[in-house]
Scaffold this motif. Structure first.
Motif, PDB file in Angstrom:
ATOM      1  N   LEU A 135       0.855  -1.183   0.000  1.00 39.33           N
ATOM      2  CA  LEU A 135       0.000   0.000   0.000  1.00 39.33           C
ATOM      3  C   LEU A 135       0.890   1.231   0.000  1.00 39.33           C
ATOM      4  CD1 LEU A 135      -2.776   1.441   0.416  1.00 39.33           C
ATOM      5  CD2 LEU A 135      -2.309   1.246   2.881  1.00 39.33           C
ATOM      6  N   ILE A 136       0.657   2.111  -0.948  1.00 36.58           N
ATOM      7  CA  ILE A 136       1.336   3.400  -0.979  1.00 36.58           C
ATOM      8  C   ILE A 136       0.259   4.469  -1.067  1.00 36.58           C
ATOM      9  CG2 ILE A 136       2.823   4.955  -2.292  1.00 36.58           C
ATOM     10  CD1 ILE A 136       4.334   2.484  -3.283  1.00 36.58           C
ATOM     11  N   VAL A 137       0.301   5.410  -0.142  1.00 32.26           N
ATOM     12  CA  VAL A 137      -0.612   6.545  -0.169  1.00 32.26           C
ATOM     13  C   VAL A 137       0.258   7.786  -0.068  1.00 32.26           C
ATOM     14  CG1 VAL A 137      -2.546   7.717   0.935  1.00 32.26           C
ATOM     15  CG2 VAL A 137      -2.414   5.214   0.989  1.00 32.26           C
ATOM     16  N   ARG A 138       0.218   8.609  -1.069  1.00 28.08           N
ATOM     17  CA  ARG A 138       1.044   9.818  -1.087  1.00 28.08           C
ATOM     18  C   ARG A 138       0.278  11.004  -0.502  1.00 28.08           C
ATOM     19  NH1 ARG A 138       5.426   8.317  -3.924  1.00 28.08           N
ATOM     20  NH2 ARG A 138       5.132   6.804  -5.592  1.00 28.08           N
ATOM     21  N   ASP A 139       0.977  11.788   0.260  1.00 25.41           N
ATOM     22  CA  ASP A 139       0.485  13.046   0.812  1.00 25.41           C
ATOM     23  C   ASP A 139      -0.808  12.885   1.617  1.00 25.41           C
ATOM     24  OD1 ASP A 139       0.541  15.668   1.484  1.00 25.41           O
ATOM     25  OD2 ASP A 139       0.093  16.429  -0.513  1.00 25.41           O
ATOM     26  N   LEU A 140      -0.693  12.233   2.746  1.00 33.67           N
ATOM     27  CA  LEU A 140      -1.842  12.044   3.634  1.00 33.67           C
ATOM     28  C   LEU A 140      -2.444  13.375   4.086  1.00 33.67           C
ATOM     29  CD1 LEU A 140      -0.508   9.109   5.843  1.00 33.67           C
ATOM     30  CD2 LEU A 140      -2.203   8.985   4.009  1.00 33.67           C
ATOM     31  N   ALA A 141      -1.641  14.436   4.034  1.00 30.39           N
ATOM     32  CA  ALA A 141      -2.103  15.745   4.491  1.00 30.39           C
ATOM     33  C   ALA A 141      -3.181  16.333   3.590  1.00 30.39           C
ATOM     34  CB  ALA A 141      -0.933  16.712   4.602  1.00 30.39           C
ATOM     35  N   THR A 142      -3.219  15.941   2.313  1.00 33.22           N
ATOM     36  CA  THR A 142      -4.206  16.516   1.395  1.00 33.22           C
ATOM     37  C   THR A 142      -5.223  15.492   0.902  1.00 33.22           C
ATOM     38  OG1 THR A 142      -2.797  16.139  -0.537  1.00 33.22           O
ATOM     39  CG2 THR A 142      -2.576  18.272   0.591  1.00 33.22           C
ATOM     40  N   LEU A 143      -5.169  14.282   1.409  1.00 31.52           N
ATOM     41  CA  LEU A 143      -6.119  13.241   1.018  1.00 31.52           C
ATOM     42  C   LEU A 143      -7.536  13.685   1.360  1.00 31.52           C
ATOM     43  CD1 LEU A 143      -6.296  10.266   0.000  1.00 31.52           C
ATOM     44  CD2 LEU A 143      -6.247   9.595   2.404  1.00 31.52           C
ATOM     45  N   LEU A 196      -7.972   3.345   4.818  1.00 28.33           N
ATOM     46  CA  LEU A 196      -6.896   3.146   3.849  1.00 28.33           C
ATOM     47  C   LEU A 196      -6.634   1.670   3.583  1.00 28.33           C
ATOM     48  CD1 LEU A 196      -4.241   5.688   5.154  1.00 28.33           C
ATOM     49  CD2 LEU A 196      -5.912   6.008   3.309  1.00 28.33           C
ATOM     50  N   HIS A 197      -6.787   0.853   4.622  1.00 26.67           N
ATOM     51  CA  HIS A 197      -6.469  -0.572   4.484  1.00 26.67           C
ATOM     52  C   HIS A 197      -7.161  -1.359   5.583  1.00 26.67           C
ATOM     53  CE1 HIS A 197      -4.194  -4.223   3.729  1.00 26.67           C
ATOM     54  NE2 HIS A 197      -3.898  -4.262   5.011  1.00 26.67           N
ATOM     55  N   ASP A 211      -6.939  -5.445   6.890  1.00 26.64           N
ATOM     56  CA  ASP A 211      -6.363  -6.778   6.743  1.00 26.64           C
ATOM     57  C   ASP A 211      -7.406  -7.791   7.200  1.00 26.64           C
ATOM     58  OD1 ASP A 211      -5.021  -9.285   7.543  1.00 26.64           O
ATOM     59  OD2 ASP A 211      -3.198  -8.201   7.002  1.00 26.64           O
ATOM     60  N   THR A 212      -7.925  -8.568   6.280  1.00 20.55           N
ATOM     61  CA  THR A 212      -9.011  -9.491   6.600  1.00 20.55           C
ATOM     62  C   THR A 212      -8.564 -10.632   7.510  1.00 20.55           C
ATOM     63  OG1 THR A 212      -8.624 -10.676   4.536  1.00 20.55           O
ATOM     64  CG2 THR A 212     -10.328  -8.971   4.524  1.00 20.55           C
ATOM     65  N   GLN A 213      -7.280 -10.926   7.537  1.00 20.82           N
ATOM     66  CA  GLN A 213      -6.796 -12.003   8.411  1.00 20.82           C
ATOM     67  C   GLN A 213      -6.587 -11.529   9.844  1.00 20.82           C
ATOM     68  OE1 GLN A 213      -3.380 -13.559   6.304  1.00 20.82           O
ATOM     69  NE2 GLN A 213      -4.657 -15.082   5.286  1.00 20.82           N
ATOM     70  N   SER A 214      -5.898 -10.413  10.026  1.00 24.32           N
ATOM     71  CA  SER A 214      -5.585  -9.935  11.378  1.00 24.32           C
ATOM     72  C   SER A 214      -6.649  -8.987  11.931  1.00 24.32           C
ATOM     73  CB  SER A 214      -4.236  -9.212  11.385  1.00 24.32           C
ATOM     74  OG  SER A 214      -4.342  -7.996  10.658  1.00 24.32           O
ATOM     75  N   GLY A 215      -7.428  -8.366  11.042  1.00 22.70           N
ATOM     76  CA  GLY A 215      -8.399  -7.365  11.465  1.00 22.70           C
ATOM     77  C   GLY A 215      -7.823  -5.964  11.576  1.00 22.70           C
ATOM     78  N   VAL A 216      -6.513  -5.804  11.360  1.00 24.42           N
ATOM     79  CA  VAL A 216      -5.880  -4.487  11.439  1.00 24.42           C
ATOM     80  C   VAL A 216      -6.527  -3.545  10.421  1.00 24.42           C
ATOM     81  CG1 VAL A 216      -3.734  -3.215  10.990  1.00 24.42           C
ATOM     82  CG2 VAL A 216      -3.689  -5.306  12.360  1.00 24.42           C
ATOM     83  N   GLU A 217      -6.816  -2.323  10.874  1.00 19.58           N
ATOM     84  CA  GLU A 217      -7.408  -1.301  10.009  1.00 19.58           C
ATOM     85  C   GLU A 217      -6.600  -0.014  10.112  1.00 19.58           C
ATOM     86  OE1 GLU A 217     -12.040  -2.778  10.434  1.00 19.58           O
ATOM     87  OE2 GLU A 217     -11.415  -0.962  11.461  1.00 19.58           O
ATOM     88  N   LEU A 218      -6.384   0.645   8.976  1.00 18.85           N
ATOM     89  CA  LEU A 218      -5.670   1.920   8.916  1.00 18.85           C
ATOM     90  C   LEU A 218      -6.627   2.997   8.425  1.00 18.85           C
ATOM     91  CD1 LEU A 218      -2.432   0.811   7.012  1.00 18.85           C
ATOM     92  CD2 LEU A 218      -2.792   0.881   9.480  1.00 18.85           C
ATOM     93  N   LEU A 274      -3.201   9.701  11.594  1.00 19.54           N
ATOM     94  CA  LEU A 274      -3.314   8.324  11.138  1.00 19.54           C
ATOM     95  C   LEU A 274      -3.729   7.499  12.345  1.00 19.54           C
ATOM     96  CD1 LEU A 274      -2.754   6.264   8.827  1.00 19.54           C
ATOM     97  CD2 LEU A 274      -0.459   6.029   9.778  1.00 19.54           C
ATOM     98  N   MET A 275      -4.755   6.667  12.187  1.00 17.76           N
ATOM     99  CA  MET A 275      -5.210   5.795  13.270  1.00 17.76           C
ATOM    100  C   MET A 275      -5.068   4.352  12.813  1.00 17.76           C
ATOM    101  SD  MET A 275      -8.782   5.662  15.385  1.00 17.76           S
ATOM    102  CE  MET A 275      -8.391   7.024  16.469  1.00 17.76           C
TER     103      MET A 275
END
Length: 123
Positions: free
Chosen positions: A6-14, A33-34, A36-43, A106-107
């Motif tokens: 995963l690449i997300v450029r310029d989170l400040a202006t998203l 942003l993401h 993960d269906t296996q771990s449940g991690v969310e961004l 970012l959370m």
């Protein structure tokens, strides 16, 4: 780089769609942003508009917040850009923008995101 990267450029202006969540007195900007269906991690990238008030709440999963812009008040501590805090699962907490300005961060949830309001008084 793998196809799973995963690449997300310029989170400040998203651009962030507005969502109304129980702890907040107004809609906040929030973009998944993401997941993960296996771990449940969310961004997520989150932005609190200036003046946003929040009720004390907790999440079932531990989560980390990294301030990108503005200042974030977390349990009485003021965090500026480049600061990080991690809150263990089920820990009562309060976070909102500090100094009357907006705040973007970012959370990272270490499992599926949820929210439980602890008290109904915003602020």
């Amino acid at each position: 780089m793998s196809n799973d990267s995963l690449i997300v450029r310029d989170l400040a202006t998203l651009e962030l769609p507005l969502r109304k969540l129980a702890p907040y007195d107004r809609p906040i900007g929030m973009q998944l942003l993401h997941e993960d269906t296996q771990s449940g991690v969310e961004l997520f990238v989150v932005e609190y508009p200036a003046g946003t008030q929040a009720a004390q709440h907790r999440h079932a999963a531990a989560h980390t917040m990294v301030v990108l812009a503005g200042q974030l008040e977390v349990n009485g501590e003021i965090l500026g850009p480049g600061s990080l805090c991690r809150i263990p699962a089920e820990t009562p907490m309060h976070h909102a923008p500090a100094a009357g300005a907006s705040c973007r961060f970012l959370m990272i949830f270490e499992g599926e995101s949820d929210v439980t309001v602890i008290d109904d008084d915003a602020g």
